[in-house]
Design an enzyme around this catalytic site. Sequence first.
Site, PDB file in Angstrom:
ATOM      1  N   SER A  65       0.854  -1.187   0.000  1.00 17.77           N
ATOM      2  CA  SER A  65       0.000   0.000   0.000  1.00 17.77           C
ATOM      3  C   SER A  65       0.891   1.238   0.000  1.00 17.77           C
ATOM      4  CB  SER A  65      -0.885   0.007   1.247  1.00 17.77           C
ATOM      5  OG  SER A  65      -1.379   1.313   1.446  1.00 17.77           O
ATOM      6  N   HIS A 120      -1.373  -1.327  -4.188  1.00 21.37           N
ATOM      7  CA  HIS A 120      -2.605  -0.923  -3.501  1.00 21.37           C
ATOM      8  C   HIS A 120      -2.593   0.597  -3.297  1.00 21.37           C
ATOM      9  CE1 HIS A 120      -6.047  -1.853  -0.834  1.00 21.37           C
ATOM     10  NE2 HIS A 120      -5.595  -0.872  -0.064  1.00 21.37           N
ATOM     11  N   ASP A 148      -4.695   3.755  -1.766  1.00 22.04           N
ATOM     12  CA  ASP A 148      -5.765   4.113  -0.831  1.00 22.04           C
ATOM     13  C   ASP A 148      -6.302   5.499  -1.110  1.00 22.04           C
ATOM     14  OD1 ASP A 148      -5.944   1.825   0.978  1.00 22.04           O
ATOM     15  OD2 ASP A 148      -3.868   2.302   1.462  1.00 22.04           O
ATOM     16  N   MET A 189      -8.823   8.288   0.049  1.00 21.85           N
ATOM     17  CA  MET A 189      -9.589   8.703   1.243  1.00 21.85           C
ATOM     18  C   MET A 189     -10.139  10.103   1.034  1.00 21.85           C
ATOM     19  SD  MET A 189      -7.128   7.325   4.258  1.00 21.85           S
ATOM     20  CE  MET A 189      -6.389   5.680   4.197  1.00 21.85           C
ATOM     21  N   HIS A 208      -8.456   1.238  -3.706  1.00 16.81           N
ATOM     22  CA  HIS A 208      -9.364   1.054  -2.567  1.00 16.81           C
ATOM     23  C   HIS A 208     -10.045   2.393  -2.278  1.00 16.81           C
ATOM     24  CE1 HIS A 208      -9.473   0.020   2.070  1.00 16.81           C
ATOM     25  NE2 HIS A 208     -10.682   0.175   1.551  1.00 16.81           N
ATOM     26  N   MET A 231     -12.083   4.628  -0.253  1.00 17.90           N
ATOM     27  CA  MET A 231     -12.668   4.919   1.060  1.00 17.90           C
ATOM     28  C   MET A 231     -13.336   6.283   0.954  1.00 17.90           C
ATOM     29  SD  MET A 231      -9.502   3.456   3.263  1.00 17.90           S
ATOM     30  CE  MET A 231      -8.449   3.514   1.828  1.00 17.90           C
ATOM     31  N   MET A 290     -11.463  -5.770   5.774  1.00 20.73           N
ATOM     32  CA  MET A 290     -10.626  -4.804   6.488  1.00 20.73           C
ATOM     33  C   MET A 290     -10.275  -5.350   7.874  1.00 20.73           C
ATOM     34  SD  MET A 290      -9.968  -2.331   4.492  1.00 20.73           S
ATOM     35  CE  MET A 290      -9.044  -1.374   5.715  1.00 20.73           C
ATOM     36  N   GLY A 326      -8.550   4.394   7.360  1.00 24.38           N
ATOM     37  CA  GLY A 326      -8.239   5.815   7.517  1.00 24.38           C
ATOM     38  C   GLY A 326      -6.753   6.087   7.676  1.00 24.38           C
ATOM     39  N   PHE A 327      -6.043   5.133   8.238  1.00 23.71           N
ATOM     40  CA  PHE A 327      -4.631   5.369   8.525  1.00 23.71           C
ATOM     41  C   PHE A 327      -3.802   4.096   8.339  1.00 23.71           C
ATOM     42  CE2 PHE A 327      -7.308   8.100  11.073  1.00 23.71           C
ATOM     43  CZ  PHE A 327      -6.821   9.353  10.721  1.00 23.71           C
ATOM     44  N   GLY A 328      -2.557   4.294   7.968  1.00 23.17           N
ATOM     45  CA  GLY A 328      -1.621   3.191   7.945  1.00 23.17           C
ATOM     46  C   GLY A 328      -1.048   3.002   9.348  1.00 23.17           C
ATOM     47  N   GLY A 329      -0.374   1.895   9.545  1.00 20.47           N
ATOM     48  CA  GLY A 329       0.363   1.676  10.791  1.00 20.47           C
ATOM     49  C   GLY A 329      -0.480   1.290  11.992  1.00 20.47           C
ATOM     50  N   ASP A 348      -6.582  -6.307   4.504  1.00 23.26           N
ATOM     51  CA  ASP A 348      -5.912  -4.996   4.527  1.00 23.26           C
ATOM     52  C   ASP A 348      -5.940  -4.407   5.930  1.00 23.26           C
ATOM     53  OD1 ASP A 348      -4.945  -2.456   3.935  1.00 23.26           O
ATOM     54  OD2 ASP A 348      -6.691  -1.846   2.759  1.00 23.26           O
ATOM     55  N   GLY A 349      -4.731  -4.121   6.436  1.00 16.94           N
ATOM     56  CA  GLY A 349      -4.618  -3.424   7.715  1.00 16.94           C
ATOM     57  C   GLY A 349      -3.818  -4.199   8.740  1.00 16.94           C
ATOM     58  N   GLY A 350      -2.651  -3.671   9.084  1.00 16.11           N
ATOM     59  CA  GLY A 350      -1.835  -4.303  10.119  1.00 16.11           C
ATOM     60  C   GLY A 350      -1.183  -5.606   9.696  1.00 16.11           C
ATOM     61  N   GLY A 374       1.261  -1.979   4.117  1.00 17.77           N
ATOM     62  CA  GLY A 374       1.818  -0.649   3.902  1.00 17.77           C
ATOM     63  C   GLY A 374       3.041  -0.393   4.754  1.00 17.77           C
TER      64      GLY A 374
HETATM   65  C1  DX5 Z   1      -6.074   1.690   5.836  1.00 16.76           C
HETATM   66  C2  DX5 Z   1      -5.687   1.424   4.411  1.00 16.76           C
HETATM   67  C3  DX5 Z   1      -4.600   0.430   4.279  1.00 16.76           C
HETATM   68  C4  DX5 Z   1      -3.296   0.884   4.880  1.00 16.76           C
HETATM   69  C5  DX5 Z   1      -2.594  -0.325   5.364  1.00 16.76           C
HETATM   70  O1  DX5 Z   1      -7.159   2.518   5.871  1.00 16.76           O
HETATM   71  O2  DX5 Z   1      -6.791   0.960   3.675  1.00 16.76           O
HETATM   72  O3  DX5 Z   1      -4.418   0.012   2.938  1.00 16.76           O
HETATM   73  O4  DX5 Z   1      -2.459   1.549   3.987  1.00 16.76           O
HETATM   74  O5  DX5 Z   1      -1.469   0.087   6.045  1.00 16.76           O
HETATM   75  P1  DX5 Z   1      -0.763  -0.843   7.128  1.00 16.76           P
HETATM   76  O6  DX5 Z   1      -0.266  -2.046   6.405  1.00 16.76           O
HETATM   77  O7  DX5 Z   1       0.334   0.029   7.636  1.00 16.76           O
HETATM   78  O8  DX5 Z   1      -1.787  -1.178   8.170  1.00 16.76           O
HETATM   79 ZN    ZN Z   2      -6.391  -0.033   1.697  1.00 13.70          ZN
END
Ligand code: DX5
Ligand code: ZN
Length: 234
Positions: free
Chosen positions: A11, A36, A38, A40, A69, A71, A140, A145-148, A178-180, A200
């Site tokens: 991502s 990927h 994102d 938003m 993706h 959002m 999900m 909304g956020f990475g990490g 997707d996510g974590g 990501g």
């Molecule tokens: C979250 C995004 C993800 C995000 C994943 O809202 O849809 O695609 O970038 O990031 P990580 O892998 O850091 O959780």
């Molecule tokens: Zn995503």
Amino acid sequence: MTRRSVLIAPSILSADFARLAEEVARVEAGGADLLHIDVMDGHFVPNLTVGPPIVEALRKVTKLPLDVHLMMTNPDSFIPEFAEAGADYLTVHVETCPHLHRTVQSVKERGVKAGVTLNPATSLSSVEEIIPDADLLLVMSVNPGFGGQHFIESVLEKISRARQLIDRTGSRAALEVDGGVKVENAARIIQAGADILVSGSAIFSSSDYGATIKAMRQSARKAMPGTGAAVARR
Ligand code: DX5
Ligand code: ZN
């Protein structure tokens, strides 16, 4: 989709946006299977990122399939633009689509693969009727909304049920998570039934993107159905 391989989708949310082409080239050379992206909108999720111009720009610098993706509220109004920009997959949130069947058809009519996704607290039953038409189901594993953010462990069971739903209905949808997602939990996510891992921060915060992608794939492959790990699960 036949479940013979593990696909990794970095991502770009965690990439260095000032050097985006270079970052994408590094994950492409490092063995990424999809890219990927994102999107938003500051309404559906509390963050703002990129739109069709970035998809169009990335289309010119990579051969990787672009996994977009969305959002955003009212994704229907932007589907033509994202399709035109070169998206290979357009994934919409069920929470934003009162006429999901129409939205999915609108994506497919443009020759783009249609994905549907749902937030951690949204029931899998919300995609039951659409799954035969979907090319991708994204589960999900964080609130978008956020990475990490941290992977929500209780989602593992939902991934298993999503796998069963796809298999039971004979859907050709790929199952994406997707996510974590990181090297440490990739095996468990694949073992639960995922085909595609979005990652990501785990990739872009590492010093060697290719090595991280490789480690994720190796760890995940051991958990593919038919291997010892998967058999032990049953
Ligand atoms: C979250 C995004 C993800 C995000 C994943 O809202 O849809 O695609 O970038 O990031 P990580 O892998 O850091 O959780
Ligand atoms: Zn995503």
